[in-house]
Design a protein around this motif. Structure first.
Motif, PDB file in Angstrom:
ATOM      1  N   THR A  29       0.830  -1.203   0.000  1.00 29.17           N
ATOM      2  CA  THR A  29       0.000   0.000   0.000  1.00 29.17           C
ATOM      3  C   THR A  29       0.865   1.254   0.000  1.00 29.17           C
ATOM      4  O   THR A  29       0.578   2.216  -0.732  1.00 29.17           O
ATOM      5  CB  THR A  29      -0.926   0.004   1.229  1.00 29.17           C
ATOM      6  OG1 THR A  29      -1.806  -1.116   1.155  1.00 29.17           O
ATOM      7  CG2 THR A  29      -1.755   1.278   1.286  1.00 29.17           C
ATOM      8  N   LEU A  30       1.918   1.262   0.820  1.00 33.38           N
ATOM      9  CA  LEU A  30       2.833   2.404   0.817  1.00 33.38           C
ATOM     10  C   LEU A  30       3.470   2.603  -0.553  1.00 33.38           C
ATOM     11  O   LEU A  30       3.643   3.742  -1.015  1.00 33.38           O
ATOM     12  CB  LEU A  30       3.922   2.211   1.873  1.00 33.38           C
ATOM     13  CG  LEU A  30       3.537   2.477   3.327  1.00 33.38           C
ATOM     14  CD1 LEU A  30       4.683   2.086   4.253  1.00 33.38           C
ATOM     15  CD2 LEU A  30       3.168   3.941   3.537  1.00 33.38           C
TER      16      LEU A  30
ATOM     17  N   GLU B 263       2.134   1.932  -3.419  1.00 33.97           N
ATOM     18  CA  GLU B 263       1.113   2.530  -4.286  1.00 33.97           C
ATOM     19  C   GLU B 263       0.930   4.010  -3.968  1.00 33.97           C
ATOM     20  O   GLU B 263       0.801   4.842  -4.874  1.00 33.97           O
ATOM     21  CB  GLU B 263      -0.203   1.771  -4.113  1.00 33.97           C
ATOM     22  CG  GLU B 263      -0.150   0.329  -4.624  1.00 33.97           C
ATOM     23  CD  GLU B 263      -1.373  -0.479  -4.243  1.00 33.97           C
ATOM     24  OE1 GLU B 263      -2.236   0.055  -3.497  1.00 33.97           O
ATOM     25  OE2 GLU B 263      -1.467  -1.647  -4.665  1.00 33.97           O
ATOM     26  N   VAL B 264       0.931   4.343  -2.682  1.00 32.25           N
ATOM     27  CA  VAL B 264       0.732   5.734  -2.271  1.00 32.25           C
ATOM     28  C   VAL B 264       1.895   6.613  -2.723  1.00 32.25           C
ATOM     29  O   VAL B 264       1.707   7.746  -3.198  1.00 32.25           O
ATOM     30  CB  VAL B 264       0.555   5.811  -0.736  1.00 32.25           C
ATOM     31  CG1 VAL B 264       0.692   7.246  -0.252  1.00 32.25           C
ATOM     32  CG2 VAL B 264      -0.793   5.239  -0.330  1.00 32.25           C
TER      33      VAL B 264
ATOM     34  N   ALA C  44      -4.987   2.246   3.998  1.00 27.34           N
ATOM     35  CA  ALA C  44      -4.691   3.015   2.786  1.00 27.34           C
ATOM     36  C   ALA C  44      -4.971   4.501   2.989  1.00 27.34           C
ATOM     37  O   ALA C  44      -4.213   5.357   2.504  1.00 27.34           O
ATOM     38  CB  ALA C  44      -5.503   2.474   1.607  1.00 27.34           C
ATOM     39  N   THR C  45      -6.035   4.823   3.688  1.00 24.54           N
ATOM     40  CA  THR C  45      -6.369   6.225   3.963  1.00 24.54           C
ATOM     41  C   THR C  45      -5.333   6.843   4.885  1.00 24.54           C
ATOM     42  O   THR C  45      -4.878   7.976   4.673  1.00 24.54           O
ATOM     43  CB  THR C  45      -7.763   6.321   4.589  1.00 24.54           C
ATOM     44  OG1 THR C  45      -8.720   5.764   3.689  1.00 24.54           O
ATOM     45  CG2 THR C  45      -8.132   7.766   4.887  1.00 24.54           C
TER      46      THR C  45
ATOM     47  N   ALA D 101      -2.227   5.848   5.247  1.00 25.39           N
ATOM     48  CA  ALA D 101      -0.965   5.953   4.511  1.00 25.39           C
ATOM     49  C   ALA D 101      -0.953   7.167   3.584  1.00 25.39           C
ATOM     50  O   ALA D 101       0.059   7.861   3.469  1.00 25.39           O
ATOM     51  CB  ALA D 101      -0.723   4.672   3.720  1.00 25.39           C
ATOM     52  N   ALA D 102      -2.065   7.414   2.919  1.00 28.45           N
ATOM     53  CA  ALA D 102      -2.139   8.576   2.030  1.00 28.45           C
ATOM     54  C   ALA D 102      -1.996   9.877   2.816  1.00 28.45           C
ATOM     55  O   ALA D 102      -1.350  10.828   2.351  1.00 28.45           O
ATOM     56  CB  ALA D 102      -3.464   8.555   1.270  1.00 28.45           C
ATOM     57  N   ARG D 103      -2.552   9.908   4.016  1.00 27.07           N
ATOM     58  CA  ARG D 103      -2.486  11.099   4.859  1.00 27.07           C
ATOM     59  C   ARG D 103      -1.056  11.361   5.359  1.00 27.07           C
ATOM     60  O   ARG D 103      -0.683  12.501   5.612  1.00 27.07           O
ATOM     61  CB  ARG D 103      -3.438  10.948   6.048  1.00 27.07           C
ATOM     62  CG  ARG D 103      -3.752  12.237   6.775  1.00 27.07           C
ATOM     63  CD  ARG D 103      -4.934  12.072   7.706  1.00 27.07           C
ATOM     64  NE  ARG D 103      -4.615  11.312   8.895  1.00 27.07           N
ATOM     65  CZ  ARG D 103      -5.233  10.197   9.284  1.00 27.07           C
ATOM     66  NH1 ARG D 103      -6.218   9.703   8.541  1.00 27.07           N
ATOM     67  NH2 ARG D 103      -4.897   9.578  10.388  1.00 27.07           N
TER      68      ARG D 103
ATOM     69  N   ALA E  90       1.805  10.220   3.719  1.00 26.57           N
ATOM     70  CA  ALA E  90       2.746   9.855   2.652  1.00 26.57           C
ATOM     71  C   ALA E  90       4.028  10.670   2.696  1.00 26.57           C
ATOM     72  O   ALA E  90       5.125  10.131   2.489  1.00 26.57           O
ATOM     73  CB  ALA E  90       2.063   9.999   1.296  1.00 26.57           C
TER      74      ALA E  90
ATOM     75  N   ARG F 256       8.507   9.966   2.259  1.00 17.08           N
ATOM     76  CA  ARG F 256       9.149  10.316   0.980  1.00 17.08           C
ATOM     77  C   ARG F 256      10.652  10.590   1.159  1.00 17.08           C
ATOM     78  O   ARG F 256      11.086  11.050   2.189  1.00 17.08           O
ATOM     79  CB  ARG F 256       8.478  11.546   0.363  1.00 17.08           C
ATOM     80  CG  ARG F 256       7.049  11.281  -0.068  1.00 17.08           C
ATOM     81  CD  ARG F 256       6.485  12.416  -0.895  1.00 17.08           C
ATOM     82  NE  ARG F 256       5.044  12.271  -1.105  1.00 17.08           N
ATOM     83  CZ  ARG F 256       4.481  11.448  -1.963  1.00 17.08           C
ATOM     84  NH1 ARG F 256       5.236  10.690  -2.732  1.00 17.08           N
ATOM     85  NH2 ARG F 256       3.164  11.387  -2.087  1.00 17.08           N
TER      86      ARG F 256
END
Length: 281
Positions: free
Chosen positions: A205-206, A208-209, A270-271, A273-275, A277, A281
């Motif tokens: 999932t990470l 993909e994010v 997933a939510t 992880a997106a928050r 991200a 990085r």
């Protein structure tokens, strides 16, 4: 006014933000010098749970308090009754305790006696109380930040064991509801995410994010213990690895208490992880 201990941690900081966003006055207590960015309606004070009188002084003026036993306070410290009596002297009438699911699923673990003693002391006190018992946190994956940033890799044990971990912000939302409403008094809530997820799936999932491939390298239990004891007490690391590697049926079960309290489903990984991200990085 609400008092939040552990106010700079994953749950405490989210709770301070949640309460302040709801227009509440908040006293944010931490034992270190670290502070979150200033927020309207939030006063930051320093105190340590190892000193009940200092904690009471810091909590003065509050009506309800969120109690988080972090670090060594999770396994040792002043008798719970002394802490609670000090809070009562300060005028606190309600306590929301952040406990742990593992204190009940694994009563022999190092942290269990301390947490269950606080639960028992609350039940015997004149305070209104609510106990929150989360499983693992999504934010445990913060342990992967450096290797994801520098190597685009994760080193972790038990890659295919699934657990219904929870978003710390969901814990904070439930805590805020318990602090603000008397309808949760005398209740204990088990808090999980909406579905079991494995570490390998979290890494996927990470990837993909972030839009980049992240490799998963599975550690042995011994390798993981060596790594974890760099940032947590060994007895806590031992329990953590037992949960990750040989979870009980109860630890694998998806709970419904987040939805019962908040009226919506728990946040998926997933939510979360997106928050977060940018941190990876």
């Amino acid at each position: 006014m609400f008092v939040v201990t552990g106010a700079t941690g994953n749950v405490g900081e989210a709770l301070v933000q949640t309460l302040a966003g709801q227009g509440e006055k908040v006293v944010a207590i931490s034992r270190g010098a670290k502070q979150s960015r200033p927020r309207e309606g939030v006063e930051y004070r320093r105190a340590d749970l190892s000193d009940p009188d200092a904690l009471a002084t810091a909590a003065a003026g509050g009506d309800a308090l969120f109690l988080l036993l972090s670090g060594e306070q999770g396994v040792a410290g002043p008798p719970p009754v002394d802490v609670l009596r000090a809070l009562e002297r300060a005028g606190i009438g309600k306590v929301v305790l952040l406990g742990s699911q593992s204190a009940h699923t694994r009563p022999g673990n190092a942290a269990a006696p301390r947490i269950t003693a606080f639960e028992a002391a609350l039940q015997d006190s004149d305070l209104a109380w609510t106990v929150l018992r989360p499983g693992g946190f999504f934010s445990n994956t913060f342990a992967w930040i450096e290797s994801v940033r520098t190597q685009r890799a994760v080193y972790w044990p038990f890659g295919d064991i699934a657990l219904p971990q929870v978003d710390p912000s969901d814990i904070a939302e439930v805590a805020a509801a318990a602090l603000r409403s008397d309808e949760h008094a005398g209740r204990a809530y088990t808090l999980t995410g909406p579905e079991p997820i494995t570490p390998r799936e979290q890494v996927r999932t990470l990837s993909e994010v972030l839009g980049e491939s992240i490799a998963f390298h599975e550690l042995t239990r011994a390798q993981a213990l060596s790594a974890m004891t760099e940032y947590m007490p060994e007895p806590v690391a031992e329990v953590t690895l037992s949960i990750l590697g040989t979870p009980t049926p109860e630890e694998q079960q998806v709970g419904t208490d987040v939805e019962k309290v908040l009226g919506c489903t728990a946040t998926p990984f997933a939510t979360w992880a997106a928050r977060h991200a940018d941190i990876f990085r």
